[in-house]
Design a protein around this motif. Structure first.
Motif, PDB file in Angstrom:
ATOM      1  N   ASP A 274      -0.311   5.153   0.907  1.00  0.00           N
ATOM      2  CA  ASP A 274      -0.596   6.149   1.944  1.00  0.00           C
ATOM      3  C   ASP A 274      -0.675   5.526   3.337  1.00  0.00           C
ATOM      4  O   ASP A 274      -1.390   4.534   3.561  1.00  0.00           O
ATOM      5  N   GLU A 275       0.069   6.135   4.261  1.00  0.00           N
ATOM      6  CA  GLU A 275       0.163   5.693   5.668  1.00  0.00           C
ATOM      7  C   GLU A 275       0.874   4.348   5.814  1.00  0.00           C
ATOM      8  O   GLU A 275       0.972   3.807   6.918  1.00  0.00           O
ATOM      9  N   THR A 276       1.304   3.762   4.689  1.00  0.00           N
ATOM     10  CA  THR A 276       2.129   2.550   4.747  1.00  0.00           C
ATOM     11  C   THR A 276       3.572   2.901   4.376  1.00  0.00           C
ATOM     12  O   THR A 276       4.496   2.643   5.134  1.00  0.00           O
TER      13      THR A 276
ATOM     14  N   ASP B 212      -0.708  -3.564   4.372  1.00  0.00           N
ATOM     15  CA  ASP B 212      -1.642  -2.434   4.389  1.00  0.00           C
ATOM     16  C   ASP B 212      -1.893  -1.961   5.824  1.00  0.00           C
ATOM     17  O   ASP B 212      -1.800  -2.758   6.754  1.00  0.00           O
ATOM     18  N   ASP B 213      -2.217  -0.685   5.963  1.00  0.00           N
ATOM     19  CA  ASP B 213      -2.581  -0.169   7.283  1.00  0.00           C
ATOM     20  C   ASP B 213      -4.107  -0.156   7.455  1.00  0.00           C
ATOM     21  O   ASP B 213      -4.594   0.207   8.526  1.00  0.00           O
ATOM     22  N   SER B 214      -4.848  -0.538   6.414  1.00  0.00           N
ATOM     23  CA  SER B 214      -6.318  -0.486   6.466  1.00  0.00           C
ATOM     24  C   SER B 214      -6.930  -1.866   6.236  1.00  0.00           C
ATOM     25  O   SER B 214      -7.139  -2.268   5.087  1.00  0.00           O
TER      26      SER B 214
ATOM     27  N   ASP C 227       0.857  -1.181   0.000  1.00  0.00           N
ATOM     28  CA  ASP C 227       0.000   0.000   0.000  1.00  0.00           C
ATOM     29  C   ASP C 227       0.902   1.242   0.000  1.00  0.00           C
ATOM     30  O   ASP C 227       2.109   1.150   0.270  1.00  0.00           O
TER      31      ASP C 227
END
Ligand SMILES: [Mg+2]
Length: 197
Positions: free
Chosen positions: A26-28, A137-139, A24
Motif C-alpha cells: 500500500d502506497e508503495t 517502504d513508504d513508512s 511494501d
C-alpha cells in the motif's frame, strides 16, 4: 503445460545470490481507497478501488532480472494475497508474500499509536542474509528495526504522473552488484538517478 515449463525454467535461471528485495504494497506499489478518484481504477477489492502505481508491471519485470523479489505488507493477510495475485506479472515468482501476521506490533509513543513493524530477522530465518536484503517502504516507522536495509520512497496516492518506480528502478540497477547493502548510504538515493521527477 507450456506455462509450467516456462515457470520452471525461470526458477532454474533465478540466481540465489541476487539481493532480496522486499516490497511494501500500500502506497508503495498500489493505492487502495474507498473513495473513487477521478482517474480510472485498475480493479476492485471488496469496497476498495485499487490504483496501480504507474510503471508497476514494467518495474516488477525489469528488477526481477537482477533481484529476487518478495512482498511484505502490514495489511490483512487475505487482502495482501489477493492484491498480489492481481498485480503479479505471470513471469515472476515471489520468494514470499507476507501480511500482518508476520509483523511485530509495537506501541510507538511518538506517533501515539500501534505500529506493525517488519523485522527482517524473520526473513533471515528463510536463509537470506541482512547484507543481501533490501526493504522498500513508504513508512519508515515500519522498518525502524532494520533502517540500514531500507530504501524509503514517496507515498503513492493515485497521482498518474508519479515517476517514483522509474527512478527506483534506475537506482536499483546501479546497486545490484553491491556486496553489502547495509554499507550503502541510501537516504539520498534520488540524487543519484537521472529519471525526471
Ligand atoms: Mg505502505
Amino acid at each position: 503445460m507450456f506455462l509450467k515449463k516456462q515457470i520452471s525454467l525461470y526458477q532454474f535461471l533465478k540466481n540465489p545470490d541476487n539481493i532480496l528485495l522486499i516490497l511494501d504494497l500500500d502506497e508503495t506499489l498500489i493505492h487502495a481507497t474507498g473513495t473513487q478518484l477521478e482517474v480510472p481504477h485498475n480493479f476492485r477489492y471488496t469496497n476498495y478501488f485499487i490504483y496501480e502505481r504507474p510503471y508497476l508491471k514494467e518495474f516488477l519485470e525489469t528488477i526481477s532480472l537482477h533481484f529476487n523479489l518478495a512482498i511484505w505488507s502490514s495489511a490483512d493477510d487475505m487482502y495482501v494475497q489477493e492484491i498480489v495475485d492481481k498485480i503479479k506479472p505471470s513471469t515472476i515468482t515471489f520468494e514470499f508474500v507476507w501480511g500482518r501476521t508476520r509483523c511485530t506490533t509495537r506501541r510507538d509513543y511518538d506517533l501515539d499509536r500501534y505500529v506493525h513493524e517488519k523485522r527482517l530477522k524473520k526473513a533471515k530465518k528463510l536463509g537470506f542474509t541482512l547484507e543481501r536484503m533490501l526493504i522498500i517502504d513508504d513508512s519508515p516507522e515500519k522498518t525502524r528495526d532494520n533502517y540500514g536495509n531500507a530504501i524509503y520512497i514517496n507515498a503513492f496516492e493515485g497521482n498518474q504522473n508519479d515517476k517514483e518506480l522509474q527512478a527506483l528502478s534506475e537506482y536499483l540497477h546501479s546497486i545490484k552488484n553491491t556486496h553489502n547493502v547495509r554499507s550503502l548510504e541510501k537516504r539520498g538515493w534520488r540524487n543519484q538517478v537521472s529519471t525526471n521527477r
